[in-house]
Design an enzyme around this catalytic site. Structure first.
Site, PDB file in Angstrom:
ATOM      1  NE  ARG A   1       6.330   0.724   4.545  1.00 42.73           N
ATOM      2  CZ  ARG A   1       7.402   1.514   4.661  1.00 42.73           C
ATOM      3  NH1 ARG A   1       8.579   1.102   4.216  1.00 42.73           N
ATOM      4  NH2 ARG A   1       7.298   2.706   5.207  1.00 42.73           N
TER       5      ARG A   1
ATOM      6  CG  ASN B   1       6.265   4.776   2.707  1.00 41.62           C
ATOM      7  OD1 ASN B   1       6.845   5.730   3.201  1.00 41.62           O
ATOM      8  ND2 ASN B   1       5.283   4.145   3.330  1.00 41.62           N
TER       9      ASN B   1
ATOM     10  CE  LYS C   1       3.292  11.850   6.529  1.00 44.90           C
ATOM     11  NZ  LYS C   1       4.613  11.522   5.967  1.00 44.90           N
TER      12      LYS C   1
ATOM     13  CD  GLU D   1       3.877   7.892   4.832  1.00 49.89           C
ATOM     14  OE1 GLU D   1       5.048   8.106   4.468  1.00 49.89           O
ATOM     15  OE2 GLU D   1       3.480   8.109   5.997  1.00 49.89           O
TER      16      GLU D   1
ATOM     17  CG  ASP E   1       3.550   2.757   5.909  1.00 49.48           C
ATOM     18  OD1 ASP E   1       4.174   1.747   5.525  1.00 49.48           O
ATOM     19  OD2 ASP E   1       4.102   3.839   6.176  1.00 49.48           O
TER      20      ASP E   1
ATOM     21  CE  LYS F   1      -0.232  10.947   9.539  1.00 48.44           C
ATOM     22  NZ  LYS F   1      -0.278   9.543   9.022  1.00 48.44           N
TER      23      LYS F   1
ATOM     24  NE  ARG G   1       6.736   9.718  17.079  1.00 47.30           N
ATOM     25  CZ  ARG G   1       7.860  10.416  17.162  1.00 47.30           C
ATOM     26  NH1 ARG G   1       8.225  11.192  16.150  1.00 47.30           N
ATOM     27  NH2 ARG G   1       8.616  10.345  18.237  1.00 47.30           N
TER      28      ARG G   1
END
Length: 322
Positions: free
Chosen positions: A214, A287, A129, A285, A277, A164, A237
């Site tokens: 994604r 990942n 994040k 984000e 993301d 978050k 979400r």
């Protein structure tokens, strides 16, 4: 080449959607041999090299008994990680202390000659994040803070916000607070633990209705399709783990701009695979631990993401041999 996958227990794999599984399958299809272990099976003894108790496995093609092995469960003698052609770190989050220690053992194995993907130091340096903050041109209004007053000021300015935890996964611990501020105090206390823990707060992006995309980057290059994870029912979400619906689609011009900007930077740091993301035009984000969605994209578009990954792995090993 013998490839070692450091992953979650094989028995826990849901092979109809598991990305590590299709990586293994493609590697085996090309003639590579597959071994597997969990982070807990690695060890480093004084005066020795980093080793692991591993299982050599063969993928059977069966949907239930999907792998076979002639070895008892991790009963074989430990083997040096440096003796494998490549080590693929695919342990799922959370990025807890044990994951952190595993990256240190993998880093030592690298110093001994192991080729580890993603690079252990890069895993530590890219909290998924916080990493977005390096690229302000691609993110919406965001603050990371422990201060409840900071969060309240951010809410007063932006009215509709998302809160978050920095160590969350799969959409866990994510809250939306609208202009009325309902229960904002209780949510802050839950997430920041009365000032003891940092929280990320972002302006709510209404484009989430079209999906949390994604975007996969492999070897510094974008995969041509992304997976839009669309919230269902009353959910805010889009995460698949939170019930989101995955819809594969071609990259938009903005998706490609983001991926082509970040891709070479991430690759240069040792991140062979990353999942960016994107909601609307904004990154939420990056990942790097065990990015997924290979199978969903392949099933819906025919784009063989696993083949692209093994192509990049083989190229990395050839271009920069140990």
């Amino acid at each position: 080449m013998n490839i070692l996958f450091v992953a979650d227990p094989l028995e826990s794999f849901k092979i109809y959607k598991d990305t590590t599984f299709v990586m293994m399958r493609e590697a085996q299809r090309r003639g590579h041999t597959i071994s597997a272990c969990e982070p807990r099976h690695m060890q480093w003894q004084r005066g020795g090299v980093v080793t692991a108790q591993v299982r050599d496995i063969h993928l059977t093609g069966d949907k239930t008994d999907w792998f076979s092995t002639s070895q008892p469960l991790f009963a074989d003698s430990p083997r040096p990680l440096k003796d494998f052609g490549a080590v693929i770190m695919r342990k799922d989050p959370p990025f807890d202390s044990e994951f952190f220690y595993a990256t240190h053992l993998l880093g030592q194995a690298e110093r001994e000659g192991a080729r580890v993907f993603n690079k252990p130091a890069a895993l530590r340096d890219h909290p998924e994040k916080l990493a977005i903050m390096e690229f302000p041109q691609f993110i919406g209004p965001t603050i990371v803070t422990r201060s409840a007053d900071d969060v309240r000021r951010f809410h007063a300015e932006h009215k509709d916000i998302i809160l978050k935890p920095l160590d969350g996964m799969g959409g866990t611990g994510i809250f939306r607070v609208k202009e009325d501020g309902l229960n904002l105090g209780g949510i802050i206390e839950t997430l920041n633990r009365f000032g003891a823990q940092s929280v990320m707060v972002q302006k709510f992006l209404p484009e989430i209705a079209a999906g949390d995309k994604r975007v996969l980057v492999i070897g510094g290059k974008p995969v041509p399709y992304c997976l839009a994870r669309i919230p269902q029912g009353g959910e805010v979400r889009g995460n698949l783990a939170a019930g989101g619906k995955g819809v594969a689609q071609p990259l938009s011009a903005r998706d490609r701009e983001i991926a082509e900007t970040l891709g070479p930077i991430l690759a240069a740091r040792g991140l062979l695979l990353a999942g960016i993301d994107v909601i609307g035009d904004s990154i939420t984000e990056i990942n790097v631990t065990s990015p997924t969605c290979f199978q969903e994209i392949f099933d819906q578009t025919g784009c063989d993401v696993a083949a692209l990954f093994i192509d990049a792995l083989e190229a990395a090993l050839t271009t920069h041999p140990a």
